[in-house]
Motif scaffolding. Structure first.
Motif, PDB file in Angstrom:
ATOM      1  N   SER A   1       0.744  -1.304  -0.134  1.00  0.00           N
ATOM      2  CA  SER A   1      -0.157   0.035   0.161  1.00  0.00           C
ATOM      3  C   SER A   1       0.737   1.403   0.158  1.00  0.00           C
ATOM      4  N   GLY A   2       2.034   1.042   0.197  1.00  0.00           N
ATOM      5  CA  GLY A   2       3.214   2.301   0.193  1.00  0.00           C
ATOM      6  C   GLY A   2       2.842   3.109   1.638  1.00  0.00           C
ATOM      7  N   VAL A   3       2.585   2.452   2.561  1.00  0.00           N
ATOM      8  CA  VAL A   3       2.426   3.070   3.845  1.00  0.00           C
ATOM      9  C   VAL A   3       3.267   2.074   5.039  1.00  0.00           C
ATOM     10  N   ASN A   4       3.438   2.495   6.069  1.00  0.00           N
ATOM     11  CA  ASN A   4       3.857   1.686   7.368  1.00  0.00           C
ATOM     12  C   ASN A   4       2.767   1.156   8.099  1.00  0.00           C
ATOM     13  N   VAL A   5       3.211   0.110   8.864  1.00  0.00           N
ATOM     14  CA  VAL A   5       2.175  -0.604   9.782  1.00  0.00           C
ATOM     15  C   VAL A   5       1.429   0.283  10.473  1.00  0.00           C
ATOM     16  N   GLU A   6       2.197   1.194  11.162  1.00  0.00           N
ATOM     17  CA  GLU A   6       1.441   2.256  12.089  1.00  0.00           C
ATOM     18  C   GLU A   6       0.343   3.035  11.443  1.00  0.00           C
TER      19      GLU A   6
ATOM     20  N   VAL B   1      -5.783  -2.809  -0.233  1.00  0.00           N
ATOM     21  CA  VAL B   1      -4.666  -2.200  -0.728  1.00  0.00           C
ATOM     22  C   VAL B   1      -5.320  -0.837  -1.623  1.00  0.00           C
ATOM     23  N   ALA B   2      -6.112  -1.206  -2.277  1.00  0.00           N
ATOM     24  CA  ALA B   2      -6.925  -0.267  -3.017  1.00  0.00           C
ATOM     25  C   ALA B   2      -7.411   0.812  -2.184  1.00  0.00           C
ATOM     26  N   ARG B   3      -8.105   0.439  -1.233  1.00  0.00           N
ATOM     27  CA  ARG B   3      -8.699   1.674  -0.100  1.00  0.00           C
ATOM     28  C   ARG B   3      -7.552   2.528   0.169  1.00  0.00           C
ATOM     29  N   VAL B   4      -6.377   1.871   0.696  1.00  0.00           N
ATOM     30  CA  VAL B   4      -5.441   2.629   1.445  1.00  0.00           C
ATOM     31  C   VAL B   4      -4.741   3.427   0.196  1.00  0.00           C
TER      32      VAL B   4
END
Length: 133
Positions: free
Chosen positions: A17-22, A51-54
């Motif tokens: 998703s290109g983000v971190n777990v937090e 993934v699409a939502r993030v």
């Protein structure tokens, strides 16, 4: 990209998703992303829809939408409420234009102050400091 039957662990999901777990956990707390069920003795799994939502959330953030505004957009995500989404976008556009006007005003003022500072070398009173008082 991924096996939709197995899904992704939270770490792999965050990376995809290109983000971190937090960030994933934060979005879950804010209600922007649901937390998948945890099978007995297993781990939660995420899929392509998550993934699409993030990615939707991140795209909206890049356009300046707040998380509250994004929550509203997510309710319209099926694409059948274009007029409602348009109203939200019009409000955001108005905000952006107001911010641009403020930034242009700030640029003019700072430019004048910098010019004043350079045009009075050795002057005891700094025009910038005087203007801020």
């Amino acid at each position: 990209m991924m096996n939709s039957q197995k899904g992704l662990t939270i770490g792999a999901f965050a990376k995809a998703s290109g983000v971190n777990v937090e960030t994933v956990r934060f979005y879950q707390r804010r209600g922007l992303l649901s937390e998948p069920d945890k099978p007995y003795g297993g781990i939660r799994r995420y899929d392509e829809v998550d993934v699409a939502r993030v990615r939707f959330v991140k795209s909206a953030q890049r356009l300046g939408f707040s998380l509250d505004e994004i929550a509203e957009l997510l309710q319209l995500e099926d694409g059948t409420h274009c007029s409602e989404a348009s109203v939200l976008a019009e409000h955001k556009l108005k905000d952006v234009r107001e911010k641009l006007a403020d930034l242009k005003r700030m640029e003019r003022t700072l430019s004048q102050l910098v010019h004043a500072c350079h045009s009075k070398p050795g002057h005891v009173s700094c025009p910038l400091i005087a203007a801020l008082r």
